[in-house]
Motif scaffolding. Structure first.
Motif, short mmCIF file in Angstrom:
data_model
loop_
_atom_site.label_atom_id
_atom_site.label_comp_id
_atom_site.label_asym_id
_atom_site.label_seq_id
_atom_site.Cartn_x
_atom_site.Cartn_y
_atom_site.Cartn_z
N LEU A 156 -20.57 102.02 -11.94
CA LEU A 156 -21.10 103.23 -11.07
C LEU A 156 -21.30 103.89 -10.24
O LEU A 156 -21.88 104.58 -9.59
CB LEU A 156 -22.84 102.01 -11.32
N PHE A 157 -19.95 103.48 -9.95
CA PHE A 157 -19.45 103.85 -8.58
C PHE A 157 -17.48 104.45 -8.80
O PHE A 157 -17.32 103.03 -8.92
CB PHE A 157 -19.95 103.55 -7.35
N HIS A 158 -16.98 105.17 -8.47
CA HIS A 158 -15.58 104.94 -8.69
C HIS A 158 -15.30 106.37 -8.65
O HIS A 158 -14.79 107.55 -8.70
CB HIS A 158 -15.08 105.32 -10.28
N TYR A 159 -14.53 106.02 -7.27
CA TYR A 159 -14.00 106.91 -5.89
C TYR A 159 -14.88 108.52 -5.69
O TYR A 159 -14.24 109.26 -5.65
CB TYR A 159 -12.44 106.88 -6.34
N ASP A 190 -9.15 109.17 -0.86
CA ASP A 190 -9.03 109.06 -2.68
C ASP A 190 -10.22 109.20 -2.90
O ASP A 190 -10.41 108.71 -4.27
CB ASP A 190 -9.18 107.30 -2.12
N GLY A 191 -11.13 109.46 -2.91
CA GLY A 191 -12.57 109.52 -3.25
C GLY A 191 -13.69 108.27 -2.46
O GLY A 191 -15.34 108.56 -2.70
N SER A 192 -13.37 107.30 -2.26
CA SER A 192 -13.71 105.76 -2.13
C SER A 192 -14.68 106.37 -0.84
O SER A 192 -14.49 107.84 0.12
CB SER A 192 -13.73 104.94 -1.45
N VAL A 193 -15.60 105.40 -0.64
CA VAL A 193 -16.97 106.19 0.81
C VAL A 193 -17.41 104.87 1.58
O VAL A 193 -17.16 103.93 1.48
CB VAL A 193 -18.72 106.50 0.26
N GLN A 194 -16.83 105.43 3.02
CA GLN A 194 -16.96 104.36 3.96
C GLN A 194 -18.32 105.00 4.39
O GLN A 194 -19.04 105.78 4.63
CB GLN A 194 -15.97 104.22 5.34
N VAL A 195 -19.16 103.32 3.97
CA VAL A 195 -20.05 103.15 4.78
C VAL A 195 -19.91 102.38 6.44
O VAL A 195 -19.91 101.39 6.36
CB VAL A 195 -20.89 102.53 3.65
N TYR A 196 -21.07 102.79 7.33
CA TYR A 196 -20.99 102.59 8.30
C TYR A 196 -22.34 102.17 9.26
O TYR A 196 -22.85 102.90 9.08
CB TYR A 196 -19.76 102.95 9.64
N LEU A 197 -23.13 100.88 10.13
CA LEU A 197 -24.00 100.60 10.66
C LEU A 197 -23.19 100.78 12.36
O LEU A 197 -22.11 100.04 12.67
CB LEU A 197 -24.76 99.93 10.83
N ASN A 198 -23.57 101.65 13.26
CA ASN A 198 -23.29 101.50 14.82
C ASN A 198 -23.68 100.43 15.74
O ASN A 198 -24.49 99.79 15.16
CB ASN A 198 -23.56 102.32 15.70
N ARG A 199 -22.80 99.72 16.06
CA ARG A 199 -23.74 98.65 17.03
C ARG A 199 -24.83 98.88 17.87
O ARG A 199 -24.58 99.60 19.38
CB ARG A 199 -22.82 97.40 17.48
N PRO A 200 -25.68 98.69 17.58
CA PRO A 200 -27.11 99.53 19.06
C PRO A 200 -27.11 98.33 20.22
O PRO A 200 -26.55 97.15 19.98
CB PRO A 200 -27.80 99.03 18.30
N ALA A 225 -14.06 96.92 -2.37
CA ALA A 225 -14.40 97.46 -1.39
C ALA A 225 -13.22 96.39 -0.39
O ALA A 225 -11.90 95.99 -0.91
CB ALA A 225 -15.74 96.70 -0.96
N ARG A 226 -12.66 97.09 0.57
CA ARG A 226 -11.55 97.18 1.42
C ARG A 226 -12.29 97.43 3.11
O ARG A 226 -13.19 97.90 3.10
CB ARG A 226 -10.13 98.03 1.26
N GLU A 227 -11.58 97.16 3.62
CA GLU A 227 -11.39 97.48 5.42
C GLU A 227 -13.30 97.33 6.02
O GLU A 227 -13.89 97.72 6.53
CB GLU A 227 -11.23 99.33 5.74
N ILE A 228 -13.56 95.59 5.05
CA ILE A 228 -15.01 95.59 5.65
C ILE A 228 -14.74 94.16 7.25
O ILE A 228 -14.28 93.52 7.45
CB ILE A 228 -15.53 93.98 4.37
N LEU A 301 -16.60 101.74 0.29
CA LEU A 301 -17.06 101.20 -1.81
C LEU A 301 -15.77 102.40 -1.94
O LEU A 301 -15.44 103.19 -2.15
CB LEU A 301 -18.33 101.96 -1.59
N MET A 302 -14.61 101.01 -2.90
CA MET A 302 -13.72 102.09 -3.98
C MET A 302 -14.31 102.05 -5.36
O MET A 302 -14.73 103.25 -6.34
CB MET A 302 -12.65 101.44 -3.63
#
Lengths: 308, 102
Positions: A156-159, A190-200, A225-228, A301-302
């Protein structure tokens, strides 16, 4: 290689091979070997019987990879010195092809492994289908003799490659609780996507990075996934009309404490049917402000693989 | 809320024989028993093997009954709650009109 074959009757076939000018082309079958020079860029063989012929060529410095052709009808093919191998793995039972937009090659079986020899440099699109699902990825080859690997699956998602559109959406944690906030996304090398939310500094913020997918045919979803950082990340399946995560969640696998290294998180979806959101869901709040909690909730997400 | 897990990690709303394992989770907040009991909850540190041999690690929460049936049960439950609320409001309104208090 361009093969132009005519006849097949009493006089045999005529095989016309297009090759670099001056190359010496050899056609062999059952111990019989014929040699022609491509004086003006073509080598013509006459009187060939039907069957499989092995073709090679040399220019005195290099020799092409043997190419097997089956004599049935007239056809053209270009013989080149370039050959590269793409080692493809794909779901067993599916049909796998490789195409550069001009030439399409088909895997000889459905075993799930194929050493595909391509005779032109460039980008080759590898495609697999089982009649229900399809997946494709590109592989680029440029060096004669090089070997590349490609892994096809029902991703469904690959790099960064996906048959679906992945978008960042805000989604309430609970109805009216906090703020729905679309996460930020950052493509990695590498094509992966970092998804993030800043702490309010205040209320909850929550959202997801999701794709709308019909999971009816799937039994398992595998999220790599990595770096969670931090554990307010969950890999989920959520109703497609959900107004908040609490009401809309269907299945989830939670992240454990070891979140730095790449890890697979698997969720059973064998009892889930229909179109849903497959997602990485994040929540960030301003309550944990003691300095011991990172300022950003994130995950890279990888891949997301669907298993039938 | 507290849910109770049997040996196959299936969820139950109660523990009448005292043989189930209790877990605390907010996953089922607001959900009716019919919905809850169509789910499987694998706690962190536990593993569950699906009948085809696939192994899943906790914490994982997922339905084992057809999820479309579960959501239909939940919607029926929510409608019944609304009906009860409507009945209660009508009763209280009637008392007000009669100048009575409960």
């Amino acid at each position: 290689m361009i093969l132009n074959m005519t006849g097949g009757g009493v006089g045999g076939c005529v095989l016309t091979v297009t090759a670099p000018a001056g190359a010496v082309v050899t056609a062999s079958k059952d111990g019989r070997t014929l040699t022609k020079t491509a004086v003006s860029g073509t080598a013509v063989f006459r009187g060939l019987e039907s069957g499989e012929w092995v073709l090679t060529m040399t220019d005195g410095e290099q020799t092409s990879q043997p190419q097997i052709v089956t004599v049935t009808n007239d056809y053209d093919e270009e013989l080149t010195f370039f050959a590269a191998t793409i080692h493809v793995t794909y779901p067993a039972g599916s049909v796998c092809t490789a195409s550069d937009g001009v030439t399409t090659l088909t895997a000889p079986d459905k075993t799930g492994t194929w050493d595909c020899t391509v005779r032109k440099p460039g980008t080759w699109t590898l495609h697999c289908t089982d009649g229900e699902d399809s997946y494709w990825e590109d592989a680029a080859v440029s060096v004669n003799g090089e070997t590349k690997s490609a892994e096809l699956s029902w991703y469904l998602f690959h790099y960064g490659n996906s048959p679906y559109t992945w978008t960042a959406k805000g989604l309430w944690y609970k109805s009216g609780y906090g703020e729905p906030t679309a996460p930020g996304t950052a493509a990695q090398s590498d094509g992966s996507v970092q998804v993030y939310l800043n702490r309010p500094s205040g209320a909850w913020h929550s959202g997801m990075y999701a794709a709308s997918v019909d999971v009816t045919n799937y039994k398992t979803l595998k999220f790599l996934a990595r770096e969670i950082d931090v554990v307010e990340v969950q890999f989920m399946v959520i109703k497609s009309d959900a107004s908040n995560m609490e009401d809309g969640r269907i299945s989830r696998v939670a992240v454990g404490s070891d979140t730095a290294a790449a890890k697979v998180y698997e969720v059973d979806v064998s009892s889930v049917t229909g179109t849903v959101y497959v997602c990485v869901w994040l929540a960030a709040n301003g309550w944990a402000t003691d300095g011991s909690v990172p300022s950003v909730v994130k995950a890279t997400l990888m891949s997301v693989e669907a298993v039938k | 809320m507290t849910v109770y897990l049997d040996s196959d990690f299936k969820c139950h709303g109660s523990n009448p024989d005292g043989v189930y394992t209790a877990v605390e989770t907010d996953f089922f907040d607001g959900k009716c028993d019919a919905y809850i009991e169509g789910y499987r909850f694998i706690p962190a540190g536990e593993n569950w093997t699906r009948e085809d041999g696939a192994v899943f690690h906790g914490e994982m929460v997922t339905p084992w009954k057809d999820w479309q049936e579960l959501i239909a049960s939940q919607r029926e439950y929510e409608l019944s709650c609304l009906d009860e609320t409507v009945v209660q409001l009508e009763y209280e309104n009637a008392l007000l009109r009669l100048g009575l208090e409960e």
